[in-house]
Design an enzyme around this catalytic site. Structure first.
Site, PDB file in Angstrom:
ATOM      1  N   ASN A   1       0.803  -1.224   0.000  1.00 46.37           N
ATOM      2  CA  ASN A   1       0.000   0.000   0.000  1.00 46.37           C
ATOM      3  C   ASN A   1       0.833   1.269   0.000  1.00 46.37           C
ATOM      4  O   ASN A   1       0.301   2.356   0.245  1.00 46.37           O
ATOM      5  CB  ASN A   1      -0.928   0.003   1.209  1.00 46.37           C
ATOM      6  CG  ASN A   1      -1.810  -1.233   1.259  1.00 46.37           C
ATOM      7  OD1 ASN A   1      -1.673  -2.060   2.160  1.00 46.37           O
ATOM      8  ND2 ASN A   1      -2.690  -1.401   0.270  1.00 46.37           N
TER       9      ASN A   1
ATOM     10  N   ILE B   1       1.062   6.952   0.137  1.00 50.00           N
ATOM     11  CA  ILE B   1       0.341   5.978   0.960  1.00 50.00           C
ATOM     12  C   ILE B   1      -1.088   5.850   0.450  1.00 50.00           C
ATOM     13  O   ILE B   1      -1.784   6.851   0.226  1.00 50.00           O
ATOM     14  CB  ILE B   1       0.317   6.410   2.439  1.00 50.00           C
ATOM     15  CG1 ILE B   1       1.738   6.554   2.976  1.00 50.00           C
ATOM     16  CG2 ILE B   1      -0.458   5.393   3.286  1.00 50.00           C
ATOM     17  CD1 ILE B   1       1.818   7.198   4.350  1.00 50.00           C
ATOM     18  N   CYS B   2      -1.523   4.591   0.275  1.00 49.29           N
ATOM     19  CA  CYS B   2      -2.888   4.323  -0.138  1.00 49.29           C
ATOM     20  C   CYS B   2      -3.629   3.658   1.015  1.00 49.29           C
ATOM     21  O   CYS B   2      -3.346   2.505   1.369  1.00 49.29           O
ATOM     22  CB  CYS B   2      -2.915   3.412  -1.373  1.00 49.29           C
ATOM     23  SG  CYS B   2      -4.584   2.973  -1.902  1.00 49.29           S
ATOM     24  N   VAL B   3      -4.571   4.395   1.625  1.00 50.00           N
ATOM     25  CA  VAL B   3      -5.396   3.861   2.702  1.00 50.00           C
ATOM     26  C   VAL B   3      -6.741   4.574   2.645  1.00 50.00           C
ATOM     27  O   VAL B   3      -6.824   5.772   2.345  1.00 50.00           O
ATOM     28  CB  VAL B   3      -4.716   4.061   4.076  1.00 50.00           C
ATOM     29  CG1 VAL B   3      -4.534   5.528   4.411  1.00 50.00           C
ATOM     30  CG2 VAL B   3      -5.472   3.335   5.170  1.00 50.00           C
TER      31      VAL B   3
ATOM     32  N   LEU C   1      -0.636  -0.194  -4.264  1.00 54.02           N
ATOM     33  CA  LEU C   1       0.056   0.770  -5.118  1.00 54.02           C
ATOM     34  C   LEU C   1       1.362   0.178  -5.623  1.00 54.02           C
ATOM     35  O   LEU C   1       1.836   0.549  -6.703  1.00 54.02           O
ATOM     36  CB  LEU C   1       0.339   2.062  -4.337  1.00 54.02           C
ATOM     37  CG  LEU C   1      -0.862   2.960  -4.031  1.00 54.02           C
ATOM     38  CD1 LEU C   1      -0.412   4.194  -3.268  1.00 54.02           C
ATOM     39  CD2 LEU C   1      -1.583   3.362  -5.312  1.00 54.02           C
TER      40      LEU C   1
END
Length: 257
Positions: A86, A93-95, A128
């Site tokens: 992620n 950052i992918c959240v 990602l």
């Protein structure tokens, strides 16, 4: 505080309060760097959770707050290079908390906590870093090996805490005299215990010049018998011999009869 002029006064007040709270009572494994002159970029160091490939590493990240924060979510980036599904290769950052699940009522503490939880439980479905996401699903051991490799190479290392007072505690527990502690190349030795054991004659001879040393008493000579006792014993011997001669003379005279 020129960089803070882009925020509304109430937002500056709320951010000041949150950052002070984070500094006074930081979340577990997270250290936030507070800069009162610029609230648009907030840095933090995240400690790799135990039991994960990121253990023993410290990862630096930043949150970028836009002018309309908190109506729009901040953007998160890892500055320290990390191998994670992620987190993109550029650190983004992918959240969901920073995207579709964002709520203006969510505070910075919640954001940092969610990001650290990503290191415990990644979400490969929204990766990602596609290589890391695919490897996590198909070959976890290889994924963990690469994640540990990145951690060992790029992550900051936690400084061990000095064990101050450890020596003092151990010596106190053992009732050891502090004067016996070795300092450098010199050591003070404990004094020789005093007792009543006699000293060897060789040592006494070497220390004969010392006034505090008492020389051993001379050996006692055998006591000789007085002269009078000698004379009495000699007279008794002469008398015994005379009596014997008389007995011998009587025996001879009886034989003649």
């Amino acid at each position: 505080m020129a960089a803070n002029k882009s925020f509304q006064p109430n937002v500056i007040k709320q951010l000041s309060k949150e950052l002070k709270n984070l500094n006074d009572s930081p979340p577990e494994g997270i250290t936030v760097v507070v800069n009162d002159d610029d609230f648009s970029t907030i840095f933090a160091d995240i400690k790799g959770p135990a039991g994960t490939p990121y253990e023993n590493g410290i990862f630096r990240m930043k949150l970028l707050l836009s002018n309309d924060f908190p109506q729009s979510p901040p953007k998160g980036y890892f500055i320290t290079k990390i191998f994670h599904p992620n987190i993109a290769t550029n650190g983004e950052i992918c959240v969901n908390t920073l995207k579709k699940d964002w709520n203006p009522s969510l505070g910075l503490r919640h954001v940092f906590t969610v990001i650290r939880c990503l290191l415990i439980e990644p979400f490969p479905e929204s990766a990602l870093n596609e290589q890391a996401g695919k490897m996590l699903l198909e070959d976890y051991d290889e994924y963990a090996r690469l994640a540990r490799l990145y951690t060992g190479i790029h992550a900051l290392k936690a400084k061990p805490k000095p064990k101050t007072g450890a020596i003092c505690e151990s010596t106190s527990a053992l009732n050891v005299d502090q004067t016996n502690t070795v300092h450098g190349d010199k050591a003070s030795f404990p004094p020789t215990p005093l007792n009543n054991a006699p000293l060897p004659s060789k040592i006494l001879g070497m220390a004969s010049q010392d006034q505090n040393v008492i020389p051993p008493a001379p050996a006692a000579k055998p006591v000789e018998a007085p002269v009078a006792q000698k004379k009495e014993a000699a007279a008794a011997m002469v008398k015994v011999q005379a009596d014997k001669k008389k007995m011998d003379a009587r025996k001879k005279s009886l034989k003649r009869l």
